[in-house]
Design a protein around this motif. Structure first.
Motif, PDB file in Angstrom:
ATOM      1  N   GLN A  28      64.185  51.869  53.390  1.00  0.00           N
ATOM      2  CA  GLN A  28      64.975  52.770  53.654  1.00  0.00           C
ATOM      3  C   GLN A  28      65.049  53.880  52.344  1.00  0.00           C
ATOM      4  O   GLN A  28      65.470  55.063  52.776  1.00  0.00           O
ATOM      5  N   ARG A  33      66.455  57.670  53.329  1.00  0.00           N
ATOM      6  CA  ARG A  33      67.880  57.495  53.871  1.00  0.00           C
ATOM      7  C   ARG A  33      68.837  57.013  52.880  1.00  0.00           C
ATOM      8  O   ARG A  33      70.033  57.242  53.337  1.00  0.00           O
ATOM      9  N   VAL A  34      68.339  56.473  51.764  1.00  0.00           N
ATOM     10  CA  VAL A  34      69.164  55.964  50.811  1.00  0.00           C
ATOM     11  C   VAL A  34      68.987  56.693  49.464  1.00  0.00           C
ATOM     12  O   VAL A  34      67.584  56.516  49.024  1.00  0.00           O
ATOM     13  N   LEU A 197      67.593  49.689  62.282  1.00  0.00           N
ATOM     14  CA  LEU A 197      66.744  50.326  61.222  1.00  0.00           C
ATOM     15  C   LEU A 197      66.264  49.513  60.259  1.00  0.00           C
ATOM     16  O   LEU A 197      65.172  49.557  59.518  1.00  0.00           O
ATOM     17  N   LEU A 198      67.013  48.173  59.994  1.00  0.00           N
ATOM     18  CA  LEU A 198      66.454  47.164  59.100  1.00  0.00           C
ATOM     19  C   LEU A 198      65.312  46.518  59.681  1.00  0.00           C
ATOM     20  O   LEU A 198      64.573  46.252  59.204  1.00  0.00           O
TER      21      LEU A 198
END
Lengths: 215, 246
Positions: A28, A33-34, A197-198
């Motif tokens: 991610q 995203r992070v 998403l994971l």
């Protein structure tokens, strides 16, 4: 119950290989995203409410009755659609059992390579802990392992990340209490909160040739 | 509003499928469409607005030995707030017998702002039966916030649960728009295919979709996207009849 025993089981220094996994954070971060502590906070809230709740419930259920290891392990399979995550969970389960067998008399029902939450619950039972404590250890492990991976991958301020973990501690307690309340439920009725998403991120991550973490 | 609908598909003995039962009530109206030979096709036709809070809807699907049924819908299902009431609930059950084939491919569920909706799905496939089960979800209409929505799915094959999944989105769900669950995505879709000898190779399609072989004879395709079009583009190629042909 022994508080010191619970601390030992939940300690990141337990030689169970947990430090090799980012809890799904690395893909991610790569996907953009992070990027900062705020992004990590959103990630961890979602992870706690989904795979954190599932892990806590399965650790608690195993701890409550280790004879259920087989059916609970199959229940984790049905809740883990990503083959990369099933593999990572079983690798962590095996490593955790190896450490745990040196510490406490672990039930023979556990099998050789159970999912990580099943292994954790079996260890908690062997250590004389209760289902709620197994659930707390599971929820705690979900946040701390991922947070320290965030520090390493993004160079985040470790003080800010620990402040985040302190904010999440009551959430871990709440998730663990929910999980422990349901520890006697039939396997199909146990929590099954998923995180798309994971799953997708784990499959991407598995295709990388170079990565810092195993999952 | 409470409504129940029921479809029973049976082999007609001539290589085709007949609908022994096709019964619905507003807002769950069912219509048989397409040719009357081979696979039977049924469309779900929304007969009223909603579901609205407080609605209790139930659809039961039975596919007998050797029968083949495609279930579709004419339009997206739009969960709306309505009056102050408990969550609206849609329960879908399906059972597929040995040699039966069911494809469930409705248009997306849209959780409008302020809605509170629960979908419970229970699919049981006997050894030798085949299912393709697709669910697309859109969190809010264009430019609006998501409603609260909870989906709860169990798919079993030959007596074993092969897929057990819940998804919670909307303002009451902690972290649902964080990078673990949907991130910036407002649409998500899944296809589960289970049946004799079903297998797939794990793979990724673009940044936000993947094919995942499950632990049993089944696989999952998941896609997350900014809108339903992205999810549709990723998933549509996985709905072909060839994938479920025995």
């Amino acid at each position: 119950m022994s508080l010191a025993t619970l601390l030992l089981l939940a300690d990141g220094r337990l030689p169970s290989g947990g430090h090799a996994h980012s809890g799904g954070l690395e893909p991610q971060i790569s996907a953009g995203r992070v990027r900062d502590v705020t992004g990590l906070e959103g990630f961890l809230h979602g992870k706690l409410a989904t795979s954190g709740l599932v892990a806590a419930a399965f650790a608690a259920a195993t701890c409550a009755d280790v004879r259920r290891c087989g059916e609970l392990d199959a229940g984790m399979d049905a809740r883990t659609p990503s083959p990369a995550l099933r593999k990572a969970s079983r690798a962590q389960g095996r490593a955790l059992l190896r450490a745990g067998r040196a510490m406490w008399p672990v039930s023979p029902h556990t099998g050789r390579e159970p999912h990580q939450p099943v292994a954790l619950g079996a260890l908690a039972a062997a250590a004389g802990l209760q289902p709620l404590e197994a659930a707390v250890a599971a929820a705690h492990g979900v946040t701390t392992g991922t947070a320290s991976a965030g520090v390493r991958l993004l160079g985040l301020d470790p003080y800010a990340v620990h402040a985040l973990l302190a904010r999440l501690a009551p959430v871990c307690d709440r998730i663990a209490a929910q999980a422990a309340d349901r520890c006697g439920d039939a396997v199909d009725d146990l929590p099954a909160a998923g995180a798309p998403l994971l799953d997708i991120g784990a499959e991407h991550h598995a295709t990388w040739e170079v990565r810092l973490f195993a999952s | 509003m409470r409504a129940e609908a029921r479809v029973v598909a049976e082999a007609d003995g001539r290589g085709g499928t007949r609908l022994a039962v096709l019964r619905g009530e507003s807002p769950l109206l069912l219509r048989q469409t397409g040719p009357r030979s081979g696979t039977a096709t049924v469309h779900l036709v929304g007969g009223a607005a909603g579901p609205l809070r407080g609605d209790e809807l139930r659809l039961d699907i039975t596919v007998g030995p050797g029968a083949a049924l495609d279930m579709l819908s004419v339009a997206a299902q739009l969960a709306l707030p309505g009056r102050a009431a408990p969550a609206s609930r849609m329960t879908v059950t399906a059972s597929v017998a040995d040699g039966g084939v069911l494809r469930w491919m409705p248009e997306p569920l849209i959780a409008a702002a302020g809605s509170d909706h629960i979908v419970e799905t229970r699919v049981t496939v006997e050894a030798g039966g085949t299912v393709l089960w697709r669910d697309d979800l859109v969190c809010g209409r264009h430019g609006e916030d998501s409603g609260d929505v909870h989906t709860d799915v169990i798919i079993g094959y030959a007596g074993t649960t092969v897929y057990r999944h819940e998804l919670t989105a909307g303002p009451r769900a902690p972290g649902w728009s964080g990078a673990a669950v949907l991130g910036e995505g407002r649409a998500v879709g899944t296809i589960v295919v289970a049946g004799p000898g079903v297998s797939a190779t794990a793979g990724v399609m673009g940044a936000d979709a993947a094919v995942m072989p499950l632990a049993g004879p089944a696989y999952l395709v998941t896609a997350v996207g900014a809108d339903s079009r992205r999810v549709k583009d990723a998933l549509d190629p996985y709905c072909s009849r060839a994938l479920v042909a025995a």
